[in-house]
Scaffold this motif. Structure first.
Motif, PDB file in Angstrom:
ATOM      1  N   LEU A  55       7.299  -8.758  -2.470  1.00  0.00           N
ATOM      2  CA  LEU A  55       6.256  -7.689  -2.908  1.00  0.00           C
ATOM      3  C   LEU A  55       5.075  -8.019  -2.281  1.00  0.00           C
ATOM      4  O   LEU A  55       4.190  -8.848  -2.809  1.00  0.00           O
ATOM      5  N   TYR A  56       4.689  -7.432  -1.546  1.00  0.00           N
ATOM      6  CA  TYR A  56       3.348  -7.600  -0.616  1.00  0.00           C
ATOM      7  C   TYR A  56       2.369  -6.908  -1.362  1.00  0.00           C
ATOM      8  O   TYR A  56       2.185  -5.650  -1.712  1.00  0.00           O
ATOM      9  N   MET A  57       1.110  -7.438  -1.753  1.00  0.00           N
ATOM     10  CA  MET A  57       0.146  -6.705  -2.790  1.00  0.00           C
ATOM     11  C   MET A  57      -1.157  -6.772  -1.803  1.00  0.00           C
ATOM     12  O   MET A  57      -1.592  -7.792  -1.102  1.00  0.00           O
ATOM     13  N   ARG A  77       0.845  -1.223   0.033  1.00  0.00           N
ATOM     14  CA  ARG A  77       0.029   0.001   0.002  1.00  0.00           C
ATOM     15  C   ARG A  77       0.741   1.251  -0.102  1.00  0.00           C
ATOM     16  O   ARG A  77       2.009   1.214   0.467  1.00  0.00           O
ATOM     17  N   GLU A  78       0.333   2.518  -0.413  1.00  0.00           N
ATOM     18  CA  GLU A  78       0.872   3.415  -0.481  1.00  0.00           C
ATOM     19  C   GLU A  78       1.487   4.000   0.840  1.00  0.00           C
ATOM     20  O   GLU A  78       0.808   3.854   1.830  1.00  0.00           O
ATOM     21  N   LYS A  79       2.743   4.486   0.965  1.00  0.00           N
ATOM     22  CA  LYS A  79       3.285   5.038   2.257  1.00  0.00           C
ATOM     23  C   LYS A  79       3.571   3.683   3.312  1.00  0.00           C
ATOM     24  O   LYS A  79       3.533   3.888   4.567  1.00  0.00           O
ATOM     25  N   GLY A  80       3.454   2.491   2.501  1.00  0.00           N
ATOM     26  CA  GLY A  80       3.786   1.263   3.458  1.00  0.00           C
ATOM     27  C   GLY A  80       5.126   1.201   3.757  1.00  0.00           C
ATOM     28  O   GLY A  80       5.587   0.339   4.687  1.00  0.00           O
TER      29      GLY A  80
END
Length: 159
Positions: free
Chosen positions: A157-159, A52-55
């Motif tokens: 790469l966590y989705m 996620r963004e800013k993760g």
């Protein structure tokens, strides 16, 4: 008196070359060593990125030693630091892990132009570092070992 003084100075100067050569940081009191008191079987580095963004992004380190070493402290890579934790699931092996999160830096947008004067101020991208600093305590003194032979694994790469 002068021959005695000259002999004393000569003894002092000749004893300087017999002192073991180590590099120490006076600010932190850490001594850099060339050979640590433990044997590294493998050190692997796995880059990871949150889904996620800013993760954030970071690195997962796995260190396998020939035998347990109780006073491993931390690892530093590319200016980021993480603490070693012993993997207690495998009692027969000495495996330590560290999960490091990269410091978030605001990326400045690159200026690409045919005129090189307009590109002034662009900074080059981060280069891949080829060494890992392992901090530990030996005989109650903080020490540092720079390890250069590590294995890079495929990124997570966590989705």
């Amino acid at each position: 008196m002068k021959p005695l003084l000259c002999a004393f100075i000569l003894v002092l100067l000749s004893s300087c070359s017999t002192v073991p050569r180590t590099t120490s940081s006076p600010a932190m009191g850490v001594t850099q060593v060339k050979k640590p008191p433990f044997t590294i079987i493998e050190l692997s580095l796995t880059p990871w990125a949150a889904g996620r963004e800013k993760g954030g992004t970071g690195y997962l380190f796995e260190l396998t030693l020939s035998e347990p070493f109780a006073s491993l402290d931390s690892v530093v890579y590319k200016g980021n630091m993480a603490v070693w934790k012993r993997d207690t699931m495998q009692l027969d092996k000495a495996i330590y892990t560290a999960n490091m999160r990269e410091k978030s830096t605001a990326q400045k947008e690159l200026i690409l132009d045919g005129d090189s004067i307009k590109e002034y101020g662009n900074t080059p991208p981060n280069r891949v570092s080829d060494h890992v600093a392992i901090f530990y305590r030996y005989r109650n003194k903080p020490q540092l070992y720079i390890h250069t032979k590590f294995k890079r694994k495929e990124p997570l790469l966590y989705m």
